[in-house]
Motif scaffolding. Structure first.
Motif, PDB file in Angstrom:
ATOM      1  N   ALA A  30       0.838  -1.192   0.000  1.00 28.70           N
ATOM      2  CA  ALA A  30       0.000   0.000   0.000  1.00 28.70           C
ATOM      3  C   ALA A  30       0.877   1.247   0.000  1.00 28.70           C
ATOM      4  N   PRO A  31       0.318   2.410  -0.365  1.00 25.98           N
ATOM      5  CA  PRO A  31       1.131   3.640  -0.358  1.00 25.98           C
ATOM      6  C   PRO A  31       1.718   3.964   1.006  1.00 25.98           C
ATOM      7  N   SER A  32       0.975   3.669   2.074  1.00 23.10           N
ATOM      8  CA  SER A  32       1.500   3.967   3.413  1.00 23.10           C
ATOM      9  C   SER A  32       2.686   3.082   3.769  1.00 23.10           C
ATOM     10  N   ASP A  33       2.789   1.913   3.149  1.00 24.22           N
ATOM     11  CA  ASP A  33       3.906   1.013   3.447  1.00 24.22           C
ATOM     12  C   ASP A  33       5.228   1.534   2.912  1.00 24.22           C
ATOM     13  N   LEU A  34       5.197   2.412   1.935  1.00 18.82           N
ATOM     14  CA  LEU A  34       6.439   2.924   1.362  1.00 18.82           C
ATOM     15  C   LEU A  34       7.206   3.783   2.346  1.00 18.82           C
ATOM     16  N   HIS A  35       6.526   4.313   3.365  1.00 16.34           N
ATOM     17  CA  HIS A  35       7.191   5.156   4.363  1.00 16.34           C
ATOM     18  C   HIS A  35       7.512   4.379   5.641  1.00 16.34           C
ATOM     19  N   HIS A  36       6.895   3.236   5.830  1.00 21.27           N
ATOM     20  CA  HIS A  36       7.098   2.480   7.068  1.00 21.27           C
ATOM     21  C   HIS A  36       7.672   1.084   6.831  1.00 21.27           C
ATOM     22  N   HIS A  37       7.637   0.600   5.595  1.00 19.87           N
ATOM     23  CA  HIS A  37       8.113  -0.761   5.305  1.00 19.87           C
ATOM     24  C   HIS A  37       9.620  -0.706   5.070  1.00 19.87           C
ATOM     25  N   GLN A  38      10.376  -0.784   6.150  1.00 20.48           N
ATOM     26  CA  GLN A  38      11.819  -0.605   6.063  1.00 20.48           C
ATOM     27  C   GLN A  38      12.555  -1.856   5.577  1.00 20.48           C
ATOM     28  N   THR A  46      21.387  -2.192  -9.494  1.00 21.76           N
ATOM     29  CA  THR A  46      20.931  -1.108  -8.638  1.00 21.76           C
ATOM     30  C   THR A  46      19.836  -1.654  -7.745  1.00 21.76           C
ATOM     31  N   SER A  47      19.388  -0.833  -6.824  1.00 20.84           N
ATOM     32  CA  SER A  47      18.330  -1.268  -5.909  1.00 20.84           C
ATOM     33  C   SER A  47      17.470  -0.068  -5.533  1.00 20.84           C
ATOM     34  N   TYR A  48      16.274  -0.374  -5.079  1.00 23.75           N
ATOM     35  CA  TYR A  48      15.319   0.644  -4.652  1.00 23.75           C
ATOM     36  C   TYR A  48      14.770   0.250  -3.287  1.00 23.75           C
ATOM     37  N   LEU A  49      14.959   1.137  -2.330  1.00 20.96           N
ATOM     38  CA  LEU A  49      14.343   0.946  -1.030  1.00 20.96           C
ATOM     39  C   LEU A  49      12.899   1.452  -1.067  1.00 20.96           C
ATOM     40  N   ALA A  50      12.185   1.234   0.024  1.00 23.00           N
ATOM     41  CA  ALA A  50      10.768   1.590   0.041  1.00 23.00           C
ATOM     42  C   ALA A  50      10.563   3.090  -0.139  1.00 23.00           C
ATOM     43  N   ASP A  51      11.425   3.911   0.459  1.00 20.11           N
ATOM     44  CA  ASP A  51      11.236   5.354   0.327  1.00 20.11           C
ATOM     45  C   ASP A  51      11.732   5.902  -1.000  1.00 20.11           C
ATOM     46  N   GLU A  52      12.265   5.060  -1.866  1.00 17.70           N
ATOM     47  CA  GLU A  52      12.690   5.476  -3.207  1.00 17.70           C
ATOM     48  C   GLU A  52      11.685   5.067  -4.279  1.00 17.70           C
ATOM     49  N   ILE A  53      10.521   4.593  -3.854  1.00 20.51           N
ATOM     50  CA  ILE A  53       9.445   4.214  -4.764  1.00 20.51           C
ATOM     51  C   ILE A  53       8.352   5.271  -4.648  1.00 20.51           C
ATOM     52  N   LEU A  54       8.021   5.906  -5.753  1.00 21.02           N
ATOM     53  CA  LEU A  54       7.038   6.988  -5.778  1.00 21.02           C
ATOM     54  C   LEU A  54       5.692   6.430  -6.228  1.00 21.02           C
ATOM     55  N   TRP A  55       4.686   6.608  -5.397  1.00 21.78           N
ATOM     56  CA  TRP A  55       3.341   6.105  -5.714  1.00 21.78           C
ATOM     57  C   TRP A  55       2.558   7.186  -6.458  1.00 21.78           C
ATOM     58  N   GLY A  56       1.879   6.774  -7.518  1.00 22.62           N
ATOM     59  CA  GLY A  56       1.046   7.711  -8.261  1.00 22.62           C
ATOM     60  C   GLY A  56       1.810   8.629  -9.181  1.00 22.62           C
ATOM     61  N   GLN A  57       2.952   8.201  -9.696  1.00 22.90           N
ATOM     62  CA  GLN A  57       3.728   9.008 -10.630  1.00 22.90           C
ATOM     63  C   GLN A  57       4.201   8.122 -11.782  1.00 22.90           C
ATOM     64  N   ARG A  58       4.525   8.782 -12.896  1.00 21.72           N
ATOM     65  CA  ARG A  58       5.076   8.062 -14.039  1.00 21.72           C
ATOM     66  C   ARG A  58       6.163   8.916 -14.688  1.00 21.72           C
ATOM     67  N   PHE A  59       6.982   8.278 -15.501  1.00 19.36           N
ATOM     68  CA  PHE A  59       8.109   8.968 -16.125  1.00 19.36           C
ATOM     69  C   PHE A  59       7.638   9.800 -17.312  1.00 19.36           C
ATOM     70  N   VAL A  60       8.293  10.941 -17.478  1.00 21.69           N
ATOM     71  CA  VAL A  60       7.958  11.818 -18.608  1.00 21.69           C
ATOM     72  C   VAL A  60       8.635  11.278 -19.868  1.00 21.69           C
ATOM     73  N   PRO A  61       8.062  11.488 -21.040  1.00 18.25           N
ATOM     74  CA  PRO A  61       8.708  11.034 -22.291  1.00 18.25           C
ATOM     75  C   PRO A  61       9.990  11.819 -22.548  1.00 18.25           C
ATOM     76  N   ILE A  62      11.015  11.129 -22.995  1.00 19.04           N
ATOM     77  CA  ILE A  62      12.294  11.781 -23.291  1.00 19.04           C
ATOM     78  C   ILE A  62      12.777  11.478 -24.702  1.00 19.04           C
ATOM     79  N   VAL A  63      12.054  10.684 -25.462  1.00 19.90           N
ATOM     80  CA  VAL A  63      12.432  10.349 -26.836  1.00 19.90           C
ATOM     81  C   VAL A  63      11.512  11.114 -27.774  1.00 19.90           C
TER      82      VAL A  63
END
Length: 390
Positions: free
Chosen positions: A271-279, A302-319
């Motif tokens: 859940a979105p709340s887990d990204l701030h508390h799921h260590q 590379t790796s991504y921790l829970a606080d490095e995952i953004l909920w409700g966002q997407r990447f902008v086009p660059i090509v």
């Protein structure tokens, strides 16, 4: 006074004065240790290894794994030690044969022009590196000297092969090519084709391609089995989707790799709340392929921790297509924008489809409302005067 003189910033002094001494201070929770760093290094320390002799059974790999100062030291000392060792052998041969202090009518020396240890050391260097200045040479007088000459040439060739091969492998190591394989700093979770997806962006800065590139992803977390066994680093493979199919990718331009969060995903209950508390959550991404120019297999991690995952966002086009070819703007490589995303787990979204329908209606009303407001602002206003009525 201190802030006026520039010793302490003024904003820091004001903040300290505004604090309430009676208010308790809370210490921030320490961040979870990474299993794999953002640059791809494994954060593992090996301790209490008793069988150190196993490293000597694979000397070449041990030399390649050493740091550059240690490798250069071994490179230099291997040649110096071999020169000194054979210089001692040449000096002993000359001493035993009486060539160091020849008398009148003495026999032909084993090696000409050797009168001290210094001259024996110079002759040892000439033999091993095949310089051959011409002032010293082996004669037919001593068969032992001929044997030492053969042995030194063989040893010199072996040292050259091992050390030069070690230097070449260190300069052509696979992780050097991985420096130009980049990942987005953050990963995102958003809707794609009506499903929650975990997405990240990967790119290659070089024009030379990575052949047979494959990408894998693992979730590493601390778990406890039903029997009570604690697994500190439980690794779970999860499939990645890239639009091509399977794990193979054609990395000519930056790609957005995504994982569909379904019932078989370990992120199904995230859940979105887990990204701030799921260590204890860490997602490892591994990109592997063959370098086109050298044929060496390389791997970027590379790796991504829970606080490095953004909920409700997407990447902008660059090509974008410019002047008949595609151009990539790497300045926006990690940029993201907010998009409508349900604030629930993938399990809740599958069980209650009304959440997705409500989100779809809300996102559809948004552009219509903006369009109606814009039309209202652009609509001309008319005023009627009493004279026109008459």
């Amino acid at each position: 006074m201190l802030s006026r003189k520039g010793i302490i910033p003024e904003e820091y002094v004001l903040t300290r004065l505004a604090e309430d001494p009676a208010e308790p201070r809370y210490r921030a929770r320490e961040r979870r240790a990474r299993f794999v760093s953002k640059k791809g290094n494994c954060n593992v320390a090996h301790k209490n290894i008793r069988e150190q002799g196993r490293f000597l059974q694979d000397v070449f790999t041990t030399l390649v794994d050493l740091k550059w100062p240690h490798t250069l030291l071994i490179f230099t000392m291997s040649f110096l030690c071999s020169w000194l060792l054979f210089a001692m052998a040449w000096w002993l041969i000359a001493f035993a044969h009486g060539d160091l202090a020849p008398s009148e009518g003495a026999a032909e020396p084993c090696v000409t022009s050797i009168h001290s240890f210094s001259s024996a050391f110079l002759f040892s260097i000439e033999v091993q590196v095949t310089i051959g200045f011409g002032g010293r040479m082996v004669t037919e007088e001593c068969p032992l000297a001929i044997l030492i000459l053969i042995v030194q040439n063989i040893v010199g060739l072996m040292i050259n092969a091992i050390m030069l091969g070690c230097i070449f492998m260190k300069t052509a190591q696979a992780h050097r090519r991985a420096e130009t394989l980049i990942f987005s700093k953050h990963a995102v979770i958003a809707l794609r084709h009506g499903r929650l997806c975990f997405m990240l962006r990967v790119g290659d800065l070089r024009k030379s391609m990575i052949i047979s590139a494959t990408i894998h992803m693992q979730v590493v977390r601390k778990t406890t089995s039903p029997e009570g066994e604690v697994v500190p680093l439980h690794q779970v493979d999860i499939p990645m989707e890239n639009g091509v199919g399977g794990n193979s990718i054609f990395l000519v331009a930056p790609l957005i790799i995504y994982h569909v969060i379904d019932a078989n995903s370990p992120l199904y209950d995230l859940a979105p709340s887990d990204l701030h508390h799921h260590q204890d959550l860490e997602i490892i991404v591994i990109l592997e392929g063959v370098v086109e120019t050298t044929g060496i297999t390389t791997q970027a991690r590379t790796s991504y921790l829970a606080d490095e995952i953004l909920w409700g966002q997407r990447f902008v086009p660059i090509v974008a297509e410019e002047d008949g070819r595609y151009s990539v703007d790497y300045s926006k490589f990690g940029n993201t924008i907010k998009v409508p995303t349900p604030l629930c787990t993938a399990r809740q979204l599958d069980e209650d489809h009304s959440l997705l329908e409500a989100l779809t209606l809300a996102s559809a009303r948004g552009p219509l409302r903006k369009r109606s407001v814009a039309m209202a602002k652009a609509k001309p206003k008319f005023s009627i005067s009493p004279d026109s009525l008459s």
